[in-house]
Design a protein around this motif. Structure first.
Motif, PDB file in Angstrom:
ATOM      1  N   UNK A  32       0.807  -1.212   0.000  1.00  0.00           N
ATOM      2  CA  UNK A  32       0.000   0.000   0.000  1.00  0.00           C
ATOM      3  C   UNK A  32       0.842   1.265   0.000  1.00  0.00           C
ATOM      4  N   UNK A  33       2.103   1.122   0.385  1.00  0.00           N
ATOM      5  CA  UNK A  33       3.020   2.255   0.304  1.00  0.00           C
ATOM      6  C   UNK A  33       3.428   2.496  -1.153  1.00  0.00           C
ATOM      7  N   UNK A  34       3.414   1.434  -1.944  1.00  0.00           N
ATOM      8  CA  UNK A  34       3.802   1.527  -3.359  1.00  0.00           C
ATOM      9  C   UNK A  34       2.794   2.380  -4.117  1.00  0.00           C
ATOM     10  N   UNK A  35       3.289   3.381  -4.855  1.00  0.00           N
ATOM     11  CA  UNK A  35       2.433   4.274  -5.640  1.00  0.00           C
ATOM     12  C   UNK A  35       2.274   3.773  -7.082  1.00  0.00           C
ATOM     13  N   UNK A  36       2.876   2.634  -7.374  1.00  0.00           N
ATOM     14  CA  UNK A  36       2.725   2.021  -8.686  1.00  0.00           C
ATOM     15  C   UNK A  36       3.279   2.898  -9.823  1.00  0.00           C
ATOM     16  N   UNK A  37       4.422   3.540  -9.583  1.00  0.00           N
ATOM     17  CA  UNK A  37       5.014   4.381 -10.635  1.00  0.00           C
ATOM     18  C   UNK A  37       5.786   3.526 -11.642  1.00  0.00           C
ATOM     19  N   UNK A  38       6.175   2.326 -11.215  1.00  0.00           N
ATOM     20  CA  UNK A  38       6.828   1.324 -12.073  1.00  0.00           C
ATOM     21  C   UNK A  38       8.282   1.637 -12.419  1.00  0.00           C
ATOM     22  N   UNK A  86       4.762  12.878  -3.611  1.00  0.00           N
ATOM     23  CA  UNK A  86       6.207  12.926  -3.766  1.00  0.00           C
ATOM     24  C   UNK A  86       6.770  11.580  -4.234  1.00  0.00           C
ATOM     25  N   UNK A  87       6.150  10.505  -3.778  1.00  0.00           N
ATOM     26  CA  UNK A  87       6.667   9.172  -4.105  1.00  0.00           C
ATOM     27  C   UNK A  87       6.157   8.619  -5.433  1.00  0.00           C
TER      28      UNK A  87
END
Lengths: 379, 463
Positions: free
Chosen positions: A56-62, A199-200
């Motif tokens: 859930x911390x992952x923003x999935x920017x890849x 930001x992430x």
């Protein structure tokens, strides 16, 4: 068993994610990208709750996928964004309340459409035909169609249900991802800042990877447009309540009024954001994407699109005979949105923000820990 | 394929630095990469930093690392087996690299967690070497460099002191290219087990190749067969101790083990054979590949206990755990009595001291050979843990001789006028033995730039 069900088998997804994260922890090249990797580095073992927190911390920017030396066709076939996305969907279901409604996540399209239809029909049923004499955009015209008490009762009940469902979900997430860091006001503010700035999302500064290894800020900007558009619409509702209950002015309000301006800007912002995000999703490289979660993304975007569009339509045509039907439609969609909130992609924002607060608390603990060690060494 | 001014063979750090430099000098450039796009970049895909001299702190590097500091570090790891002229060119050439690389898409970050001892000397790539390669490939494409993947160079035909023709195989057909100048940046031969076997015999079968499986050394062999001057000891390579359970090829950084300073290391007879605590790990990690390669069956085992497990980086695979030394020995496949004996002797030889994992502490042994000079603590807290170790070969040092312009020299020391070399294929000019973290990428970048510029000059002059 369909392929998507096999892919999303809870134990398999969790095991796979754990293995990926262990490889990341031995590598650490992505440390500078976002909050996920420093959080991985704080751990040696990864509990189910840890993995939920990281997913859930992952923003999935890849970004990590395209820079990964172990991505397919390497035999490790490391694909963190996809594994995290698959796992996120499972965590949404795990934390949902009441639990049986978790099943709605995988039927989002059908459920949202049915709810919107049912709620619209409900409002069409309770509405009274507009009086032909009074102009349909005169003060009190909305309440002439749907009585104020009815409107407030239905929307407040739906909103209250949403808040309750989201709160229990948040509580479940928070309990599951407990890790011993105490969360103070500064961690909360830092986490909030990270949430509001994204930001992430595309950490490291150059943005997300949408189609390939090149970077783009477009996803962040469109998300901001949608998110802040949504906030403007919420602010519009608050301003309207202030107008009515403090200033004693009865809606609808003139075009130049604060609620209408906020709502119009918010609605347009949402439409722009949604259009951009849909375009990015539709042209994205599918390799790092979770098929199930992306379907849920689309459902949420379509739902918000319909909410914003019906609001703008109501604004545009409130002076015409279509007002009463448009009002019922918009109210129906809004109530459907409220009811859907705990069981659709909306929850990502709640868990993401909570994970960012946890991450900020961990950073603080780590920094103060280092300071203590240094002092001990000096002494 | 139309004719290009410059042909660059190999698409890693050295090749891309050369291709970009040649293109910016005005040449048309074709870069041929053996790997498919997803695995492009050679060993650079697995790297994370490069060693840079700098006279003042930068955004991501602390302190100052002078040319003479750099030279002294190189001198100490190579034991003087280096070509000073070329080494100085490489070292001084790293000074402008940070800004050159940044201008071509590289992004940097402070030293990674757990590598703080490199914070002064090594610039880390944000996202690692593959991210750097992605940035370079993007830059190369924008500059109009033609790039072909899955393209293998079969032979570079040298006649009368110059390359006349290059045969490449792409998509099943052989093409004859006639570039005006050629840069070879095709790496070492470490992935060619048959070639390694010529020097190492059957031991080569037990080597793990940490990097790209595409480093077959075909171009190197082809050039040496045509009278190009060889350089370097054919048995020398950059090698570290890796987890024996790692993939045979391409395991990269995660296969390495950092547990050695906090362990004892035994061979398959249960005997210690080298001082595990000789110096700080960044100064010693590169000798252990070779040490394990010299062990019987090319295998060794690091053994330590529960109190040390969190002192080193997490490993790709969980360690083998056991409640007793004899059980651990059985699980690792070593004679239990021998290992118990070694651990007992070691534990008795440990002198009291103040343990400090981050400094050369005074925890050492007395009265055993080899000694353990630092971080020696009794191995006595179960569960005991062990890791099987294999030699992990990063790259070989046998290469082609070059001059300061990266021009390839023939056996009679005459320049092969339009042939240049950069990267691992010529690193043996500078590294006669040993390794210091980040110097491979530094040599590749500096000589890549030189080779590209010189190749463009030669090509454009011939127009």
């Amino acid at each position: 068993m369909r392929l998507s069900q096999i892919e999303l088998h809870p134990v398999k997804t969790e095991e796979k994610t754990r293995r990926f994260v262990e490889i990341c922890n031995a590598c650490r090249y992505c440390e500078g990208y976002c909050a996920v990797f420093p959080a991985i580095e704080l751990r040696r073992q990864f509990t189910s709750g840890d993995l939920s927190y990281l997913a859930n911390l992952c923003h999935d920017c890849r970004g990590c996928y395209y820079s990964c030396q172990y991505a397919p066709p390497h035999e490790f076939a490391l694909n963190l964004p996809k594994a995290f996305s698959d796992l996120r969907l499972q965590t949404y279901e795990r934390y949902a309340w009441p639990r049986p409604l978790a099943a709605l996540f995988r039927r989002n399209g059908l459920v949202a459409a049915s709810l919107a239809l049912a709620c619209t029909l409900l409002f069409l049923f309770v509405k009274t035909p507009p009086s032909p004499e009074a102009p349909s955009d005169a003060a009190g015209a909305f309440y002439a169609v749907v009585p104020e008490a009815t409107m407030i009762a239905i929307t407040a009940a739906a909103f209250g249900f949403a808040i309750l469902g989201l709160s229990v979900g948040l509580f479940n997430f928070w309990r599951d991802t407990k890790n011993g860091s105490t969360v103070g006001a500064s961690s909360f503010l830092a986490g909030l800042g990270d949430t509001l700035s994204l930001r992430n999302l595309g950490g490291g500064g150059d943005g997300c990877n949408n189609k390939d290894e090149t970077f783009s800020q477009s996803r962040r900007y469109f998300h901001h447009s949608l998110f802040y558009g949504f906030l403007f619409c919420f602010a519009s509702t608050c301003a309207a309540a202030f107008y009515e209950h403090v200033l004693g002015r009865i809606p609808p309000y003139p075009l130049s009024s604060v609620p209408v301006l906020l709502g119009a800007i918010g609605g347009v912002g949402m439409l722009i954001g949604i259009a951009g995000l849909v375009q990015i999703k539709a042209s994205a490289d599918v390799a790092p994407v979770s098929k199930m979660l992306v379907d849920i993304d689309y459902c949420f975007l379509v739902l918000l699109f319909v909410a914003a569009a019906t609001g703008l339509l109501l604004l545009g045509f409130r002076g015409t005979g279509a007002m009463s039907v448009l009002l019922a439609l918009h109210l129906g969609v809004i109530v459907a949105v409220f009811l859907m909130l705990p069981y659709c992609k909306f929850v990502h924002g709640i868990y993401r923000a909570a994970a960012l607060v946890r991450s900020a608390a961990e950073r603080r603990r780590r920094t103060s820990g280092v300071a203590e060690v240094k002092e001990a060494a000096d002494a | 394929m139309e004719s290009y001014d410059v042909l660059v063979v190999g698409g890693g750090n050295a090749g891309l630095s050369a291709a970009i430099s040649a293109r910016e000098a005005g040449a048309s450039v074709l870069l041929v990469e053996h790997a498919p796009k997803a695995l492009r970049g050679g060993n650079s895909r697995h790297t994370r930093n490069l060693r840079l001299m700098h006279d003042a702190p930068t955004a991501t590097l602390t302190g100052r690392y002078s040319s003479s500091d750099y030279w002294n570090d190189l001198l100490s790891v190579t034991g003087g087996r280096t070509n000073e002229r070329l080494a100085r060119v490489a070292i001084d050439g790293t000074s402008p690299l940070l800004s050159w690389m940044g201008a071509h898409g590289a992004r940097f970050q402070p030293a990674l967690e757990g590598t703080l001892s490199l914070a002064r000397t090594n610039a880390f790539f944000l996202g690692g070497g593959k991210a750097l390669m992605n940035a370079y490939y993007g830059t190369a494409e924008r500059l109009g460099i033609t790039i072909t993947y899955e393209t293998e160079v079969q032979s570079i035909c040298i006649m009368n002191g110059a390359v006349r023709e290059v045969l490449v195989v792409a998509g099943g057909s052989t093409l004859r290219l006639k570039p005006k100048a050629v840069v070879v940046a095709s790496g070492g031969f470490q992935a060619n087990i048959d070639w390694l076997r010529e020097y190492w015999g059957d031991a080569a079968d037990n080597f793990i190749i940490r990097g790209t499986p595409y480093a077959q050394g075909l171009v190197l062999k082809n050039l040496l067969d045509q009278g190009v001057a060889p350089v370097g000891d054919s048995t020398q390579f950059h090698a570290v101790a890796v987890d024996a359970r790692a993939p045979k090829f391409d395991g990269g950084i995660v296969s390495r083990l950092d547990c050695i300073p906090f362990s004892i290391v035994v061979d398959n007879r249960g005997n210690r054979f080298y001082d595990e605590g000789e110096d700080i790990w960044p100064k010693r990690y590169a000798i252990w590949g070779r040490l394990v390669a010299k062990c019987p069956q090319q295998i060794a085992y690091a053994v330590t206990d529960a109190k040390s497990e969190e002192l080193f980086m997490p490993s790709l695979f969980s360690p083998v755990r056991a409640e007793s030394i004899s059980e651990l020995a059985r699980k690792l496949g070593i004679d239990a009595g021998a290992l118990e004996n070694t651990v007992r002797n070691f534990n008795q030889a440990v002198r009291p001291g103040k343990f400090d994992s981050n400094a050369l502490d005074d925890c050492r042994t007395e009265g055993i050979d080899p000694p353990k000079s630092h971080w020696a603590r009794p191995i006595d807290v179960p569960p005991f843990i062990g890791y099987p170790l294999r030699p992990g070969i990063t790259f070989t040092y046998l290469g082609v001789q070059v001059d300061e312009t990266a021009c390839v020299l023939m056996q009679d020391q005459r320049r092969c006028a339009n042939l240049f070399a950069a990267g691992e294929i010529m690193v043996g000019n500078i590294l006669g033995q040993g390794y210091v973290a980040g110097i491979g990428m530094a040599i590749g970048a500096v000589f890549g730039r030189i080779a590209g510029k010189e190749a463009a000059k030669v090509a454009l002059e011939s127009n």
